[in-house]
Structure formats: C-alpha cells, structure tokens
Design a protein around this motif. Structure first.
Motif, PDB file in Angstrom:
ATOM      1  N   THR A  79      17.594-115.207 -96.087  1.00 17.18           N
ATOM      2  CA  THR A  79      17.523-115.415 -94.641  1.00 17.18           C
ATOM      3  C   THR A  79      18.489-114.486 -93.918  1.00 17.18           C
ATOM      4  N   GLY A  80      19.615-114.165 -94.560  1.00 21.13           N
ATOM      5  CA  GLY A  80      20.544-113.211 -93.957  1.00 21.13           C
ATOM      6  C   GLY A  80      19.920-111.836 -93.807  1.00 21.13           C
ATOM      7  N   GLU A  81      19.208-111.390 -94.846  1.00 20.82           N
ATOM      8  CA  GLU A  81      18.529-110.096 -94.770  1.00 20.82           C
ATOM      9  C   GLU A  81      17.386-110.138 -93.762  1.00 20.82           C
ATOM     10  N   LEU A  82      16.738-111.301 -93.626  1.00 18.82           N
ATOM     11  CA  LEU A  82      15.700-111.430 -92.610  1.00 18.82           C
ATOM     12  C   LEU A  82      16.296-111.234 -91.221  1.00 18.82           C
ATOM     13  N   TRP A  83      17.476-111.805 -90.984  1.00 21.76           N
ATOM     14  CA  TRP A  83      18.090-111.641 -89.671  1.00 21.76           C
ATOM     15  C   TRP A  83      18.416-110.175 -89.395  1.00 21.76           C
ATOM     16  N   HIS A  84      18.926-109.481 -90.389  1.00 26.21           N
ATOM     17  CA  HIS A  84      19.232-108.053 -90.199  1.00 26.21           C
ATOM     18  C   HIS A  84      17.954-107.270 -89.889  1.00 26.21           C
ATOM     19  N   LEU A  85      16.850-107.628 -90.555  1.00 28.48           N
ATOM     20  CA  LEU A  85      15.580-106.961 -90.278  1.00 28.48           C
ATOM     21  C   LEU A  85      15.142-107.225 -88.835  1.00 28.48           C
ATOM     22  N   LEU A  86      15.265-108.486 -88.389  1.00 30.62           N
ATOM     23  CA  LEU A  86      14.887-108.833 -87.023  1.00 30.62           C
ATOM     24  C   LEU A  86      15.799-108.153 -86.010  1.00 30.62           C
ATOM     25  N   LYS A  87      17.083-108.187 -86.272  1.00 35.65           N
ATOM     26  CA  LYS A  87      18.062-107.624 -85.344  1.00 35.65           C
ATOM     27  C   LYS A  87      17.861-106.125 -85.155  1.00 35.65           C
ATOM     28  N   SER A  88      17.433-105.455 -86.226  1.00 33.27           N
ATOM     29  CA  SER A  88      17.224-104.016 -86.144  1.00 33.27           C
ATOM     30  C   SER A  88      15.835-103.654 -85.618  1.00 33.27           C
ATOM     31  N   GLY A  89      14.988-104.661 -85.370  1.00 29.69           N
ATOM     32  CA  GLY A  89      13.660-104.408 -84.831  1.00 29.69           C
ATOM     33  C   GLY A  89      12.756-103.644 -85.774  1.00 29.69           C
ATOM     34  N   ARG A  90      12.787-103.992 -87.057  1.00 30.42           N
ATOM     35  CA  ARG A  90      12.017-103.244 -88.053  1.00 30.42           C
ATOM     36  C   ARG A  90      10.743-103.989 -88.462  1.00 30.42           C
ATOM     37  N   GLU A  91       9.739-103.228 -88.826  1.00 34.52           N
ATOM     38  CA  GLU A  91       8.569-103.747 -89.516  1.00 34.52           C
ATOM     39  C   GLU A  91       8.826-103.623 -91.016  1.00 34.52           C
ATOM     40  N   ALA A  92       8.444-104.654 -91.752  1.00 32.93           N
ATOM     41  CA  ALA A  92       8.645-104.634 -93.200  1.00 32.93           C
ATOM     42  C   ALA A  92       7.509-103.928 -93.935  1.00 32.93           C
ATOM     43  N   THR A  93       6.550-103.408 -93.212  1.00 37.18           N
ATOM     44  CA  THR A  93       5.376-102.777 -93.825  1.00 37.18           C
ATOM     45  C   THR A  93       5.770-101.639 -94.759  1.00 37.18           C
ATOM     46  N   HIS A  94       5.202-101.648 -95.940  1.00 35.19           N
ATOM     47  CA  HIS A  94       5.409-100.563 -96.904  1.00 35.19           C
ATOM     48  C   HIS A  94       4.128 -99.738 -96.985  1.00 35.19           C
ATOM     49  N   TRP A  95       4.275 -98.449 -96.800  1.00 32.32           N
ATOM     50  CA  TRP A  95       3.120 -97.542 -96.889  1.00 32.32           C
ATOM     51  C   TRP A  95       3.094 -96.932 -98.285  1.00 32.32           C
ATOM     52  N   PHE A  96       2.036 -97.248 -99.026  1.00 31.47           N
ATOM     53  CA  PHE A  96       1.956 -96.866-100.427  1.00 31.47           C
ATOM     54  C   PHE A  96       1.404 -95.454-100.591  1.00 31.47           C
ATOM     55  N   SER A  97       1.933 -94.780-101.586  1.00 30.62           N
ATOM     56  CA  SER A  97       1.339 -93.510-101.985  1.00 30.62           C
ATOM     57  C   SER A  97       0.127 -93.803-102.876  1.00 30.62           C
ATOM     58  N   ASP A  98      -0.740 -92.800-103.029  1.00 27.86           N
ATOM     59  CA  ASP A  98      -1.894 -92.978-103.911  1.00 27.86           C
ATOM     60  C   ASP A  98      -1.440 -93.286-105.332  1.00 27.86           C
ATOM     61  N   GLU A  99      -0.341 -92.666-105.747  1.00 24.55           N
ATOM     62  CA  GLU A  99       0.158 -92.896-107.109  1.00 24.55           C
ATOM     63  C   GLU A  99       0.591 -94.352-107.293  1.00 24.55           C
ATOM     64  N   GLU A 100       1.264 -94.895-106.282  1.00 28.15           N
ATOM     65  CA  GLU A 100       1.687 -96.298-106.355  1.00 28.15           C
ATOM     66  C   GLU A 100       0.487 -97.233-106.423  1.00 28.15           C
ATOM     67  N   LEU A 101      -0.517 -96.943-105.616  1.00 26.76           N
ATOM     68  CA  LEU A 101      -1.689 -97.812-105.578  1.00 26.76           C
ATOM     69  C   LEU A 101      -2.477 -97.740-106.875  1.00 26.76           C
ATOM     70  N   LEU A 102      -2.628 -96.554-107.418  1.00 23.01           N
ATOM     71  CA  LEU A 102      -3.329 -96.408-108.696  1.00 23.01           C
ATOM     72  C   LEU A 102      -2.586 -97.156-109.795  1.00 23.01           C
ATOM     73  N   ALA A 103      -1.248 -97.068-109.770  1.00 24.85           N
ATOM     74  CA  ALA A 103      -0.439 -97.770-110.765  1.00 24.85           C
ATOM     75  C   ALA A 103      -0.555 -99.282-110.617  1.00 24.85           C
ATOM     76  N   SER A 104      -0.874 -99.755-109.399  1.00 24.52           N
ATOM     77  CA  SER A 104      -1.024-101.192-109.159  1.00 24.52           C
ATOM     78  C   SER A 104      -2.433-101.683-109.405  1.00 24.52           C
ATOM     79  N   GLY A 105      -3.305-100.783-109.870  1.00 26.00           N
ATOM     80  CA  GLY A 105      -4.654-101.207-110.231  1.00 26.00           C
ATOM     81  C   GLY A 105      -5.715-100.971-109.186  1.00 26.00           C
TER      82      GLY A 105
END
Length: 577
Positions: free
Chosen positions: A31-57
């Motif tokens: 919850t502490g890290e969640l507050w830091h994310l909110l306070k900094s106005g960040r989106e948690a979205t991760h943009w995957f590379s093709d290599e990452e996605l292929l490795a994930s199936g």
C-alpha cells in the motif's frame, strides 16, 4: 432527486475504524508503494516487447493482429509465495492458486499493520472476501494429467483453487475464529465484503474483521485483444470521465482492510486510517437495459441509503472514488446515479470525483477495496491524488450542473474545522451495487513523553527473512511518515508482532539512528541471535565488580514505571536505619 440527509454523523452509532491495510497492486507491491504511484501520477501499464510476449506464450498471429494491444498490468512477484511461513510444503504451494497465495500474505500483513497478533487478540476475528475466476486451475493444473491422476480432482479443487475456500483457508492457517464468508458479486465483490464485515462487527459476531478481495490474471504478462463495443481499451489507457473514454484494462491485485468498531479501536489506542460512517448494498433488479448493463436507479438508491445510514449530509462529502471504468456509456450512467444521490439545491461542483482504474486498471473482484484503500491513504496523507487521462470531461454528462468535478491534478486535502468525508462506489456485472461513506480519523492523542532510547525488536522465521525485515524497516525509517515515531514503532514491534526464532534488537534514539544501525551487519547497538524453544522467565544480569557507579539506574528509574516500582518495592524491604 433524493432529499439531503440531516448531518447527524457525530451522534450516529455503529461507526467502523479502518485500523490496518495490505495489498498487492500493478507496479506496487504494498500500500505504501501504491501511494507513491498515486502521488507521482503514474500509470502502472507495462508495454511489452514482442520478445516478452512470445516468451509469455502469445502467438505470432496475435502479435500481427492490429487489434492486439501489447499492454498489461503486471503484478510484482506474481509467482512468489512464502510457503514455509504458512507451514505449506512446496507441492501444496504449487497447487495453491496464486490468488489464494497473495490473499494469505495480505491477510497476515493487514493484521500486522493493525498491530494485533491473532493469538493475543481478545476476541473473534472474521474474514469476508472473494476472488476472481480459477484460471490457474484450468490452465496450470487440469492440463497436467499426471498431477490430476496423482492428487485427484477433489483434492486439487479443495487444496486451494475454488472460490469457496479463499476465506476459510485464511481463517484456518491464521487461526481466526470469527465468521469466515466467501463473497461473490463480480466487480463489486470486495466492497460488498467490506459491507458484510461491517454488519458482522455491528451485530457482535466478531470483534475484528478482515475484508477484501483478489484477482490475478492467468496467463500473466500478456496483452489483450480489443473489440468494438467491449470494455477493453483499444489503446492501453483508461480515460475515466473523459470525452474520449473508450474502455479500461484488466489488472491483477489484492487488497484487504482490517476493521474494528470505532469505540474499541480508540480504547485500544489503535492507529486509525479512516472511519466508515455508513454502507449499503443492493441490486438493480430488471430495471435496466440488460443483465450486463449498469443502472442509474440502483446505484442512486445504494448511495442514498449509505448516506442515510451514516446520517451524512451529501453536501459535506468532498470526494467520491467512483467505479469509473472509462467506458463511453458506463461513466455517464454512474455519474447520473451519483448526481441523483448527491445533488444539493444551490450547490454545484462541490465534490471531487476520480477513479483508481486510470492508474492500475480494473482489478475485478479487488477493485472496490482498492478504491477504499486509495481513499484511506489520501485521508491519511491529507492529499487527493489525480485521476489520470481526463482532458475534456465527458460530453454525455453535464458536469457544470452537477455536484462533481474531476480531480485532474493532485491537491492538498488538509484537516479543517469540518470533517473530511468521501465515498467509494462499486458495481458488479449482474447488478449488485455497493456504496461506502468514509470520514477522516479522529485526531490522534498527543503522545506523552517517551524514553530517549527505544528498542526496535524484529523477528522472522528464517535468517533470510530477518534480513528482509531489516531492509524494509530501514527503508521505512529512511523516509518516515509524519506520524511515525520511534517510540510507536518500538511499541508495535514488541507487542503487535508475533515473535519468531530469528531475532534482532536495535537500540536507537531516533529513526535516522535506527536506520543507520540497520544498514550494517553488526553494530554495538544491535543484537542478533536465535531464540530457543520454550518461554524464558526473568533473567538477572550482574555486571562485574567495579562496573557500578553512582546514578547508573537513574534514567531507568525516571523513564520506566515497571523498573521504578520494582526498585521501590525492593528498597522497602531493606531494614531502615
């Protein structure tokens, strides 16, 4: 329009304190890290590379599909689990659904955050919670024919994969003997669980309750295929309340709050994040466009009932954490419903509104409690974080004539002469709505004088875990919150934590000093060791000859009542003259 309710919250019985919180969220492991994310106005979205996605199936065909969005919400350490802490074997842990694993860890952390060990708590502790679909069971267990043959379908399901066993497994492993109820109302599950926990506390069924939910997407670390007219965003962003709102992302996460009757929490000196004044749950019935559609009337009734239960004037509520999925139709319906419940003659745009989904996506069954945690953190830190991605308010709703304005930039939310109040709204597919009204915690009493030196007592099941605890305390003390004092921390570690075999004690005068000591492996003011079996009674330690000096016990006599009383009792036994 619902008429405003007279503000009688100060006299209303049945208020509930949030005394502990824990969670796992996209890009935020606490919850502490969640507050830091909110306070900094960040989106948690991760943009995957093709290599990452292929490795994930993900197949190459999907990657070539223009409607496949290469974005997702990643839960930190999704596969990690401290099985030994809960007495589970590696095989049991491998069978256990990750949703159950993270819920168990959060349940323990919420109890620790509340400062109450189950074995030392004078009363029954209940559990009310729900989880998402059993994708791990289908994808990782049933596909393993050898495992199914060896263990059997019955045990695979009952060992920790069915929704029915989420709450009761936590009660069993943590020895919690209050009501243990699994709740399932789709996206509103965890806020409905909070409502049921409140009712159980008010009826006396339990004396403390854990309430929340968990959803973990399996397979993990993958994108998704967006389709016209569905809830998923085609561009990987959730734009709640914006004119270009086009959907949300599904995320993974868990959240749990520890609840207690306010009078009990105050009497015990518990730390209180926020106070729940009222809550309500209902269902839309059939008065809507379709089974999957939300309803203005149902949501409005739930909000109005929660206000009435708490005796809250809607004009005194300054923020609403909305369900806010960022869909073109869903947002205006929710805004219309809330406007019906919160409209006050002569008042316009007095209440901020926002959605956590713009930061971390839609956590499905855990969404409601995540919103509750966000509001409790905002009250605790006296700051309203921004709701992201709203550039031009949704034209399907007239904000200027409504009670609401979207909180597009972070702003202070300080204590004033009037209590800060907020609400959390949650709705589920199938029509079950939940609404909760919160108020700022009562001002904490001014602490009395503390001893100059404090003992920070840490323990863990293993030496490695103890090193992790030292690291976490070092991080917390390096950037302490305004209300963190070393005296309070020392008291909590000594009385509000279970003592495990591997131990460390630090003697320090302030957070900075404790942080410095914890940074090293050895220090003259830090002791480490392993505790033996059994309970040790009083230990008398005598210094060598010549080590005494006049006044050597003066500080202890002045600062420690128990030492003073014992010394005076001993002196009274000495012959006079």
């Amino acid at each position: 329009m619902f008429s405003p309710t007279p503000d009688t919250a100060g006299d209303a019985p049945g208020r509930i304190a949030i005394i502990g919180m824990a969670g796992r969220f996209p890009d935020a492991a606490t919850t502490g890290e969640l507050w830091h994310l909110l306070k900094s106005g960040r989106e948690a979205t991760h943009w995957f590379s093709d290599e990452e996605l292929l490795a994930s199936g993900v197949s190459a065909t999907h990657l070539r599909d223009p409607r496949y969005v290469k974005a997702g919400m990643v839960l930190p350490d999704m596969e990690a689990f401290d099985a030994g802490f809960f007495g589970l074997s590696p095989r049991e842990a491998a069978i256990l659904d990750p949703q159950h694993r993270h819920f168990l860890e959060c349940a323990w952390e919420a109890l620790e955050d509340a400062g109450h060990r189950p074995e030392a708590f004078a009363g029954a502790i209940g559990v009310f919670a729900g989880c998402g679909m059993q994708a791990y069971f289908a994808n990782n267990l049933l596909t393993n024919a050898e495992l199914v043959e060896q263990v059997g379908l019955f045990l695979l399901r009952h060992t920790g994969n069915d929704k029915d066993f989420l709450a009761t497994r936590a009660s069993y492993l943590l020895d919690l003997q209050g009501p243990s109820i699994s709740v399932q109302t789709a996206c509103s599950t965890s806020l409905v669980a909070v409502h049921f926990a409140i009712q159980s506390l008010l009826s006396g069924e339990c004396d403390m309750a854990l309430a929340g939910g968990v959803t973990i997407e399996v397979p993990h670390r993958q994108g998704y295929r967006a389709a016209e007219g569905e809830i998923l965003s085609p561009d990987g962003h959730c734009r709640a309340f914006d004119d270009e709102a086009n959907g949300t992302l599904f995320g993974s996460g868990a959240g749990i709050v520890a609840l207690r009757r306010l009078e009990d929490a105050v009497a015990a000196g518990d730390h209180i994040y926020a106070v729940i004044c009222g809550s309500a749950v209902n269902n839309d019935g059939s008065t809507k466009a379709g089974y999957l559609a939300p309803s203005v009337e149902g949501q409005a009734r739930a909000a109005a009932e929660a206000l009435a239960v708490g005796g809250i004037d809607p004009g005194s509520v300054s923020y609403i954490e909305a369900h806010g999925t960022g869909t073109p139709v869903g947002d205006p319906i929710e805004l219309a419903a809330l406007s019906e419940a919160y409209s006050v003659p002569g008042l316009r745009q007095f209440c901020g509104i926002g959605s956590l989904k713009t930061n971390i996506g839609h956590l499905d069954t855990a969404a409601g409690v995540a919103g509750l945690i966000k509001v409790a953190l905002a009250m605790h830190h006296e700051e309203l974080p921004a709701s992201l991605n709203c550039v031009r308010p949704n034209g399907r709703f007239d904000f200027s004539a409504s009670p609401f304005t979207v909180v597009t930039t972070a702003r202070p939310w300080p204590r004033t002469g009037t209590p800060r109040r907020a609400a959390v709204n949650s709705l589920g597919v199938g029509g079950t709505n939940a609404h909760v009204i919160l108020e700022e915690a009562p001002a904490a009493p001014v602490p009395g004088p503390a001893r100059d030196w404090q003992i920070l007592a840490l323990s863990a099941r293993t030496a490695e875990a103890l090193d992790g605890a030292k690291r976490k305390w070092r991080e917390a003390l390096a950037d302490p919150s305004p209300d963190l004092t070393l005296a309070n921390a020392a008291f909590t570690t000594q009385t509000g934590r279970r003592a495990f075999p591997h131990r460390c004690a630090v003697v320090a005068r302030d957070p900075a000093g404790a942080c410095e000591i914890l940074a090293g492996h050895t220090h003259r003011r830090m002791g480490t060791g392993s505790a033996g079996a059994g309970t040790v009674g009083a230990v008398f330690m005598f210094p060598g000859g010549g080590a005494q000096y006049p006044g050597m016990g003066r500080d202890l006599y002045r600062d420690v009542p128990a030492f003073r009383e014992a010394l005076e009792a001993c002196l009274a036994l000495l012959p006079s003259g």
